[in-house]
Design a protein around this motif. Structure first.
Motif, mmCIF file in Angstrom:
data_model
loop_
_atom_site.group_PDB
_atom_site.id
_atom_site.type_symbol
_atom_site.label_atom_id
_atom_site.label_comp_id
_atom_site.label_asym_id
_atom_site.label_seq_id
_atom_site.Cartn_x
_atom_site.Cartn_y
_atom_site.Cartn_z
ATOM 1 N N LYS A 12 32.564 47.929 43.253
ATOM 2 C CA LYS A 12 33.712 47.053 43.533
ATOM 3 C C LYS A 12 33.529 45.704 42.850
ATOM 4 N N ASP A 41 38.450 42.823 36.243
ATOM 5 C CA ASP A 41 39.891 42.708 36.506
ATOM 6 C C ASP A 41 40.302 41.251 36.685
ATOM 7 N N GLY A 42 39.387 40.429 37.220
ATOM 8 C CA GLY A 42 39.694 39.026 37.456
ATOM 9 C C GLY A 42 39.468 38.127 36.268
ATOM 10 N N ASP A 55 36.078 44.098 40.221
ATOM 11 C CA ASP A 55 36.678 42.795 40.541
ATOM 12 C C ASP A 55 36.381 41.771 39.454
#
Length: 450
Positions: free
Chosen positions: A144, A151-152, A148
């Motif tokens: 995760k 993607d961020g 994250d």
């Protein structure tokens, strides 16, 4: 985010429903009885909770049925949530109803000690143990955190194919299969080459999935099937690549420290070293590393005529093995990046250093605490003619790589990327002794079951 499935509650969310009646569904971890009380330690995949069955609160039939519960029997328990610091997880359930779904008989993994071979043979059940449960939850957090992070930071997920017509790293470690009328195809060693094409379209991308290496290695750090995340970035040079690698690893470790305190406690993991994983990391060139090995009399171990011998001093041009990596890392308490490796020990697609063609613009990140290599990457060769020269030098089929050469033919730009092995990182963070513990169903040269 609160679950919309309110028909039952999960143990990890009991702190939000203290004083309320809930239903838990799970499996028996352990039981004990004391007069008019039965104590059921229930696990549901999110945690464990003590459920107290008092004879005065339930029917005689339910009280008697509780006696029949065995390790790993499945059941639903209804009762009121109470806060109790003495109980596993800090909460317990005063049971008002109990429904048995299945009674487990002769469960093979008991609280006694079992050997490694027995446990790996029963991997499908071993996953239920407290230690394996904690490792798998940390693995989930690592994945995760990776998603994250990318993607961020403006990256797009672009899937690379698992079936490929050629090798990325070398033909000696390929799993091959027949592919209809096209002849041989291979399970991917890396999503990198296709990620480079994706980066020329979207700028910053990452590919994330299983990769396969047919290496006959029996070390504690090798699997034949493992998961790897591979970012690829247009207009990134080697320094940008190293900076991104540091940012990612710092983010992963700090996310796990924040999210998985309970699991790290279960594993009895000393987190003082992990807390030091903050940028900037250490960096040294390959040549500086060799100088350190020579100075500290760390040998090259080599098999000559079936006999392992130590070669002093460590010769420049040889790749590092476990002995050298662990020796180098004894001086550091957080990761170190080794960069600019000899051209001849690295892959064909790595860009040679314009200031020294004997080395390529490559980097490996080594983890502390004997973690070994957790990241490998480089700046890619962006010159058509130089890349073609390297393909021919390595005796690779030019026609199979023509599409890859096209990336240097139509709008070529400097670009870089790396691969991070999920299992290597999880092994380091959890302190697991063997990499087979950190993937649900390990595939090794001596195992393809269960």
């Amino acid at each position: 985010m609160e679950s919309r499935y309110k028909s039952y509650q999960s143990i990890e969310n009991l702190s939000k429903v203290v004083g309320q009646e809930v239903t838990l569904r799970g499996w028996v971890f352990n039981t004990r009885s004391k007069g008019k009380l039965h104590f059921i330690i229930l696990r549901d995949g999110s945690g464990i909770c003590q459920c107290v069955v008092f004879k005065g609160n339930i029917s005689e039939e339910i009280f008697e049925s509780a006696k029949s519960l065995t390790q790993e029997s499945s059941l639903s328990v209804t009762g009121t949530v109470k806060k109790d610091e003495r109980s596993p997880g800090g909460f317990e359930i005063d049971v008002t109803d109990l429904k048995i779904h299945h009674i487990s008989t002769d469960y093979p993994i008991t609280p006694k000690e079992h050997g490694d071979s027995f446990l790996i043979e029963h991997r499908h059940l071993w996953l239920r143990s407290s230690r394996q449960h904690a490792i798998m939850r940390i693995r989930s957090s690592v994945i995760k955190a990776i998603r994250d992070f990318f993607d961020g930071n403006g990256f797009k997920l672009m899937d690379s194919p698992l079936l490929t017509p050629n090798a990325c790293e070398g033909t000696s470690t390929l799993f091959e299969t027949n592919y209809f009328d096209f002849g041989k195809a291979y399970l991917s060693q890396s999503g990198q080459l296709y990620a480079e094409a994706s980066a020329m379209a979207l700028g910053r991308v990452y590919t994330f999935g299983p990769t396969f290496r047919a290496e006959r290695s029996k070390t504690r750090k090798h699997l034949t099937e493992f998961w790897m995340v591979e970012p690829e970035m247009a207009y990134f040079d080697l320094n940008d690549d190293m900076d991104l690698a540091e940012d990612l690893v710092e983010y992963i470790v700090q996310y796990v420290l924040k999210t998985n305190k309970l699991e790290l406690d279960v594993l009895e993991r000393d987190i003082t070293q992990l807390e030091k994983v903050r940028r900037p990391f250490h960096r040294m060139s390959y040549t500086e590393a060799v100088d350190w090995l020579v100075k500290n009399k760390i040998p090259l171990k080599k098999n000559i005529n079936g006999e392992e011998v130590d070669i002093h001093p460590f010769p420049w041009g040889e790749d590092f093995g476990t002995v050298q990596e662990e020796a180098l890392m004894e001086q550091f308490d957080k990761p170190c990046i080794i960069h600019r490796y000899p051209t001849e020990v690295k892959a064909f697609y790595m860009k040679r250093d314009p200031e020294n063609e004997k080395v390529v613009m490559a980097m490996d990140m080594l983890g502390p605490e004997k973690a070994g290599e957790i990241i490998g990457g480089s700046q890619r060769e962006d010159d058509y003619d130089l890349l073609l020269e390297r393909i021919k030098f390595h005796e690779l089929p030019v026609e199979e790589f023509q599409w890859y050469l096209d990336l240097r033919k139509y709008g070529s730009v400097p670009h870089s990327g790396f691969g991070l092995g999920v299992e290597r990182v999880v092994k380091w963070i959890t302190g697991a002794k063997h990499i087979r513990e950190v993937i649900p169903f390990p595939r090794m040269i001596y195992r393809i079951t269960p």
